[in-house]
Write an enzyme that holds these catalytic residues in place. Structure first.
Site, PDB file in Angstrom:
ATOM      1  N   ASP B  86       0.822  -1.207   0.000  1.00 46.82           N
ATOM      2  CA  ASP B  86       0.000   0.000   0.000  1.00 46.82           C
ATOM      3  C   ASP B  86       0.858   1.260   0.000  1.00 46.82           C
ATOM      4  O   ASP B  86       2.063   1.218   0.259  1.00 46.82           O
ATOM      5  CB  ASP B  86      -0.965   0.009   1.194  1.00 46.82           C
ATOM      6  CG  ASP B  86      -0.264  -0.065   2.542  1.00 46.82           C
ATOM      7  OD1 ASP B  86       0.786  -0.754   2.638  1.00 46.82           O
ATOM      8  OD2 ASP B  86      -0.734   0.580   3.495  1.00 46.82           O
ATOM      9  N   GLU B 146      -0.073  -1.034   5.632  1.00 48.33           N
ATOM     10  CA  GLU B 146       1.059  -0.640   6.482  1.00 48.33           C
ATOM     11  C   GLU B 146       0.978   0.836   6.856  1.00 48.33           C
ATOM     12  O   GLU B 146       1.419   1.226   7.926  1.00 48.33           O
ATOM     13  CB  GLU B 146       2.389  -0.909   5.753  1.00 48.33           C
ATOM     14  CG  GLU B 146       3.621  -0.817   6.679  1.00 48.33           C
ATOM     15  CD  GLU B 146       4.242   0.585   6.758  1.00 48.33           C
ATOM     16  OE1 GLU B 146       5.066   0.805   7.665  1.00 48.33           O
ATOM     17  OE2 GLU B 146       3.903   1.474   5.938  1.00 48.33           O
TER      18      GLU B 146
END
Lengths: 378, 378
Positions: B86, B146
């Protein structure tokens, strides 16, 4: 008795107040007319009606809900005596009731306004009616909007609208002072003190400069500081310099680049406002910014004048300095020395259980009467 | 290649990623699949499809949008290599473009995710496909969520769901580290420190105790404090102890009875979370309250192990300590020493003009390949 062009039309007002019954009963009557700031019309009407019925020796001027009632006896000296008609909000503490203090066994009147300051107004209004031939000319003032923002003050407004009515050699404000004289008042100043730093991620804090840490030294200086005690006209004014608010920070992982705190400086009336501001700027000379956000100068007590000395003698107790700011400073700003003198414990002002000792109402009235009747005006 | 019961059904996925073109082209391809946290389905599908097409030597497990791809060669040692899929939100910085750095003249890839951390993922995915016979067994991990709250972490979730898949002797997280090894990470703790006082009117400040003034001594102590530098497994961790927020005050005319500030303690991985909490409580032992509000332990680098030493040799540059908290601590919590190693300047992570030097992508891949192919597992 006459009315000037600012008076309300002479409508028939119901005389709900009877000053001839004396200051104790008048305290009950005044308290039982609710008059939270902004809602003083009814009580001002009642005071005006009482003067109309009972005090033909006074010249009355009305400005909004403020009344100024003067003797015009051509005495050499004039004393202004003032009290505010409004109270802080009522909280289930009206009508007043009589009670006996648990600790002292003293009779008290309990309820909103008893201390701040309708007992003081009652003493004044009873004497205004009673003292037809005082030894000094008198200017009695009862005014609106004291318990709210300073710029709403009825006293300030009436002073601007009718400056000539307020000339006097000495002034007494009937704020609660436990029946002793509290002379003048300290000034008050608020300043915002700001310190800068440099932002950085807190994982690499050495890349930044922590503004909150920098404030530590300034707060430590405040903490170690011994405020001065300054004698003015014989009274000792105790100063205070305190942080009252602090704020700083960006996020939980950022070294803050800004921290500021607000200080409140209570300063002796021997200092001007400008001197007080310089004092605070100097104290925080190493801060990045010192901004004065609020400033009201104090008032000298003027107790060294002969007129005042005889008032002190009539009260019979040593006067004290007033620490809180009060409307005496409005008189002081006109060059009129002023003191606080009224029944009631100032620590009970605004308390929901405010209550005034009946004996203090009577002793306050007696001391004022003694002085005003027998002072030899020089 | 096989899929366990957590896999998505084997639908035909369009292989938009081609790892055989090498890590530089793969960086462009990965960046051009938008994958802001919470929206990683498309990129996880693409990575899974690429493995399906190009890496029959890997056993793949999918958990949500996290993929775990393992060699099962029976080597004595196993290395886990992980990267998150991400990114932070896009801000007019996709698709990526090639540009030349003004200052250095270096070719760069510019755009969201280039630094944090799709160049790192590209290096990993290219090697995952390429290294059919590495000298250690490998566990490749690509995960979701994350860049958001820690409890959403796809790595944390997959570790809880499949603990057996994560066993390893050493771990590498591909977070940007300018192509050098940044070992372990500091822990981080936040605590709220409160100091009490006694309220009073600021006109009679000596009747109260100023809580803001009391905080001065604590901030001065922080300001004078020299954080420790602690060597752990050969790397020097620099600690930090900083006030990050402060708040206090009641009103402009009240001596405040409460002031509190928040500190952030970044502590070396040689201290446990409990030790760090004790350290902060001890530091502020004279405060009225110290409340730990957030605590994440650090991670030891484990660079003294022979396996790690040979990795250091393959990279050819002295490793540094990592100061910021990263997911290496999730491996550390499983007893696996872990380091950060990836292309890109960490100071450009999350910047709108993030950009990665093409040469760093290539050198990072070369060092990893060198080590993984020629390490003699002992």
């Amino acid at each position: 008795m006459s009315s000037d062009s600012n008076s309300t039309p002479p409508i028939a007002l119901d005389p709900v107040l009877d000053p001839t019954l004396g200051p104790v009963e008048l305290t009950r009557q005044l308290c039982n007319i609710p008059s939270v700031s902004g809602d003083e019309r009814e009580i001002a009407d009642a005071v005006e009606a009482a003067l109309r019925s009972h005090a033909p020796h006074l010249t009355v001027t009305r400005d909004g809900d403020t009344l100024v009632a003067r003797t015009e006896l051509g005495r050499e000296r004039r004393v202004a005596i003032a009290g505010h008609l409004d109270t802080v909000p009522i909280n289930d503490n009206l009508p007043v009731r009589d009670e006996v203090d648990d600790a002292s066994g003293e009779p008290m009147i309990w309820g909103r306004g008893t201390v701040d300051m309708k007992a003081g107004v009652a003493v004044q209004l009873a004497l205004a009616v009673e003292l037809v031939e005082p030894s000094v000319d008198l200017t009695w003032i009862w005014y609106d909007h004291e318990e709210v923002a300073s710029d709403l003050s009825g006293l300030g407004r009436a002073m601007r609208n009718h400056p000539g009515l307020f000339e006097a050699d000495f002034a007494i404000l009937g704020e609660p002072s436990n029946g002793t004289i509290e002379g003048g008042c300290n000034g008050t100043l608020r300043a915002r003190v700001s310190v800068h730093g440099k932002r950085a991620h807190s994982a690499r804090s050495w890349m930044g400069v922590n503004a909150i840490h920098r404030v530590g030294a300034l707060l430590e200086r405040l903490s170690a500081f011994e405020p001065e005690r300054i004698v003015v006209d014989g009274l000792e004014y105790r100063e205070g310099l305190n942080a009252v608010r602090i704020n700083g920070g960006v996020a939980g992982n950022v070294i803050p680049d800004e921290c500021s705190f607000e200080v409140n400086y209570r300063f002796a009336p021997s200092r001007s406002g400008a001197e007080a501001a310089d004092y605070v700027r100097e104290f925080f000379a190493d801060a990045d910014r010192v901004e004065i956000v609020d400033l009201a100068p104090g008032a000298r007590p003027g107790l060294d004048a002969p007129l005042a000395q005889r008032f002190v003698a009539a009260v019979g107790e040593a006067p004290n300095a007033k620490f809180g700011w009060t409307d005496v400073s409005r008189f002081s700003a006109l060059g009129i020395p002023a003191v606080n003198f009224g029944p009631g414990d100032p620590l009970l002002a605004h308390a929901d259980d405010e209550r005034v000792p009946v004996a203090q109402i009577e002793s306050t009235a007696a001391a004022l009467r003694e002085w005003l009747m027998h002072d030899i005006s020089r």
